[in-house]
Motif scaffolding. Structure first.
Motif, PDB file in Angstrom:
ATOM      1  N   LYS A   3       0.827  -1.249  -0.248  1.00 19.61           N
ATOM      2  CA  LYS A   3      -0.030   0.100  -0.084  1.00 19.61           C
ATOM      3  C   LYS A   3       1.192   1.153  -0.396  1.00 19.61           C
ATOM      4  O   LYS A   3       1.584   0.995   0.730  1.00 19.61           O
ATOM      5  CB  LYS A   3      -1.296  -0.361   1.153  1.00 19.61           C
ATOM      6  CG  LYS A   3      -1.921   0.956   1.307  1.00 19.61           C
ATOM      7  CD  LYS A   3      -3.437   1.134   2.403  1.00 19.61           C
ATOM      8  CE  LYS A   3      -4.015   1.995   1.917  1.00 19.61           C
ATOM      9  NZ  LYS A   3      -3.063   3.722   1.945  1.00 19.61           N
ATOM     10  N   TYR A   4       0.658   2.130  -1.264  1.00 20.56           N
ATOM     11  CA  TYR A   4       1.143   3.870  -1.078  1.00 20.56           C
ATOM     12  C   TYR A   4       0.114   3.677  -0.039  1.00 20.56           C
ATOM     13  O   TYR A   4      -1.002   4.242  -0.547  1.00 20.56           O
ATOM     14  CB  TYR A   4       1.571   3.732  -2.737  1.00 20.56           C
ATOM     15  CG  TYR A   4       2.536   3.400  -2.991  1.00 20.56           C
ATOM     16  CD1 TYR A   4       1.947   2.452  -4.238  1.00 20.56           C
ATOM     17  CD2 TYR A   4       3.770   3.011  -3.092  1.00 20.56           C
ATOM     18  CE1 TYR A   4       3.062   1.997  -5.228  1.00 20.56           C
ATOM     19  CE2 TYR A   4       4.305   2.152  -3.670  1.00 20.56           C
ATOM     20  CZ  TYR A   4       4.739   2.171  -4.794  1.00 20.56           C
ATOM     21  OH  TYR A   4       4.897   0.755  -5.551  1.00 20.56           O
ATOM     22  N   GLU A  52      -3.461   5.641  -1.682  1.00 15.59           N
ATOM     23  CA  GLU A  52      -3.666   4.386  -2.345  1.00 15.59           C
ATOM     24  C   GLU A  52      -4.644   3.309  -1.241  1.00 15.59           C
ATOM     25  O   GLU A  52      -4.216   3.464  -0.350  1.00 15.59           O
ATOM     26  CB  GLU A  52      -2.757   4.113  -3.216  1.00 15.59           C
ATOM     27  CG  GLU A  52      -2.504   5.239  -4.317  1.00 15.59           C
ATOM     28  CD  GLU A  52      -0.789   4.470  -5.351  1.00 15.59           C
ATOM     29  OE1 GLU A  52      -0.833   5.619  -5.363  1.00 15.59           O
ATOM     30  OE2 GLU A  52      -1.152   3.745  -5.419  1.00 15.59           O
ATOM     31  N   THR A  60      -2.696  -3.116  -3.142  1.00 13.50           N
ATOM     32  CA  THR A  60      -2.309  -4.196  -4.440  1.00 13.50           C
ATOM     33  C   THR A  60      -2.482  -5.333  -4.131  1.00 13.50           C
ATOM     34  O   THR A  60      -1.026  -5.247  -2.980  1.00 13.50           O
ATOM     35  CB  THR A  60      -2.096  -3.204  -4.651  1.00 13.50           C
ATOM     36  OG1 THR A  60      -0.861  -2.923  -5.269  1.00 13.50           O
ATOM     37  CG2 THR A  60      -2.982  -1.961  -5.832  1.00 13.50           C
ATOM     38  N   THR A 120     -14.199   1.565  -6.864  1.00 10.98           N
ATOM     39  CA  THR A 120     -14.506   2.887  -7.512  1.00 10.98           C
ATOM     40  C   THR A 120     -14.908   3.733  -5.879  1.00 10.98           C
ATOM     41  O   THR A 120     -15.886   2.746  -5.792  1.00 10.98           O
ATOM     42  CB  THR A 120     -15.124   4.557  -8.893  1.00 10.98           C
ATOM     43  OG1 THR A 120     -16.306   3.216  -9.104  1.00 10.98           O
ATOM     44  CG2 THR A 120     -13.676   3.848  -9.583  1.00 10.98           C
ATOM     45  N   ARG A 164     -12.519  10.996  -2.261  1.00 13.27           N
ATOM     46  CA  ARG A 164     -11.272  10.713  -1.385  1.00 13.27           C
ATOM     47  C   ARG A 164     -11.306  11.009   0.041  1.00 13.27           C
ATOM     48  O   ARG A 164     -10.495  10.813   0.518  1.00 13.27           O
ATOM     49  CB  ARG A 164     -10.174  11.004  -2.735  1.00 13.27           C
ATOM     50  CG  ARG A 164     -10.543  10.662  -3.753  1.00 13.27           C
ATOM     51  CD  ARG A 164     -10.008   8.956  -3.843  1.00 13.27           C
ATOM     52  NE  ARG A 164      -8.406   8.653  -3.290  1.00 13.27           N
ATOM     53  CZ  ARG A 164      -7.549   8.232  -3.850  1.00 13.27           C
ATOM     54  NH1 ARG A 164      -7.655   8.569  -5.403  1.00 13.27           N
ATOM     55  NH2 ARG A 164      -6.286   8.562  -3.061  1.00 13.27           N
ATOM     56  N   PRO A 194      -9.307   3.287  -4.141  1.00  7.16           N
ATOM     57  CA  PRO A 194      -8.426   4.004  -3.566  1.00  7.16           C
ATOM     58  C   PRO A 194      -8.418   4.765  -2.160  1.00  7.16           C
ATOM     59  O   PRO A 194      -8.387   5.017  -1.429  1.00  7.16           O
ATOM     60  CB  PRO A 194      -8.813   5.282  -4.334  1.00  7.16           C
ATOM     61  CG  PRO A 194      -9.917   5.337  -4.365  1.00  7.16           C
ATOM     62  CD  PRO A 194     -10.223   4.075  -5.105  1.00  7.16           C
TER      63      PRO A 194
END
Lengths: 115, 109
Positions: free
Chosen positions: A38-39, A42, A45, B5, B9, B102
């Motif tokens: 994980k960044y 974000e 992944t 999605t 955010r 995200p």
């Protein structure tokens, strides 16, 4: 009750050297294990996985080792690159849950690669 | 290319407000999940759903509810937001490994 534990909250490694991230689990029903990266800002992944019928799985620079008797797995990254700097989460599941794929995550290890 | 999605955010809400977090996936996955991520605690499962109109409690469902009216959409609802629900919220869908959105960073004042 933390069933998946990552005891090192952070790790710093020189670029080009090997990074070893560790994960321990307590639930003997777990038989499928995953690593996520994980960044910041974000979502995680998927990186690599291993089922309990194997003790090693390799994908390019990433290798996961599983020691079932010790209930321990590790992720090796070699050689480490600056882009590997991220938080790494270990996760576990029981294949008997297949169809639900409910995962139990560890607390994460922040890996920093020093140029 | 797989796509999950999330509607926002960043979100700032006041204590007591009702909050909706939306998640949409385009991969035709059966399973969808809502997690929160907090420092030192990793990802904790709030709710998950393995079919339309089906839901299961995760490890920390208190103070949350969910809705899955369509296969591609999974909503997380905070009925009355509280400051301890300030967190990063992550949605995922899966067929084998989980694919994450995200994230939504929610701040409750």
């Amino acid at each position: 009750d933390q069933q998946v534990k990552q005891n090192s909250p952070s790790l710093s490694v020189q670029e080009g050297r090997i990074s070893i991230l560790n994960c321990d689990y307590t639930n003997s029903m777990f038989d499928y294990f995953l690593w996520y990266k994980k960044y910041p800002a974000e979502g995680p992944t998927f990186l690599i996985s291993i089922s309990s019928i194997k003790d090693k799985n390799e994908d390019g620079r990433f290798t996961v080792f599983l020691n079932k008797s010790a209930k321990h797995l590790s992720l090796h990254i070699v050689p480490s690159q600056p882009g590997d700097s991220a938080v790494y989460f270990c996760a576990a599941s029981s294949l008997s849950n297949f169809g639900n794929e409910k995962l139990t995550f560890g607390t994460g290890t922040r890996l920093t690669i020093i140029p | 290319d797989v796509k999950v999605t999330q509607s926002s955010r960043y979100l700032v809400k006041r204590t007591g407000e009702k909050v909706f977090l939306e998640c949409v996936q385009d991969m035709d996955h059966e399973n969808m999940f809502w997690y929160r991520q907090d420092p030192g605690l990793g990802l904790r499962l709030i709710y998950f759903s393995y079919d339309v109109k089906m839901k299961e409690k995760g490890d920390i469902p208190e103070g949350y509810s969910v809705s899955r009216e369509k296969k591609e959409r999974f909503s997380l609802i905070l009925e009355s937001a509280s400051t301890n629900q300030t967190s990063m919220y992550l949605c995922a869908s899966s067929i084998n490994e989980q694919f994450f959105g995200p994230g939504t960073r929610l701040t409750v004042l």
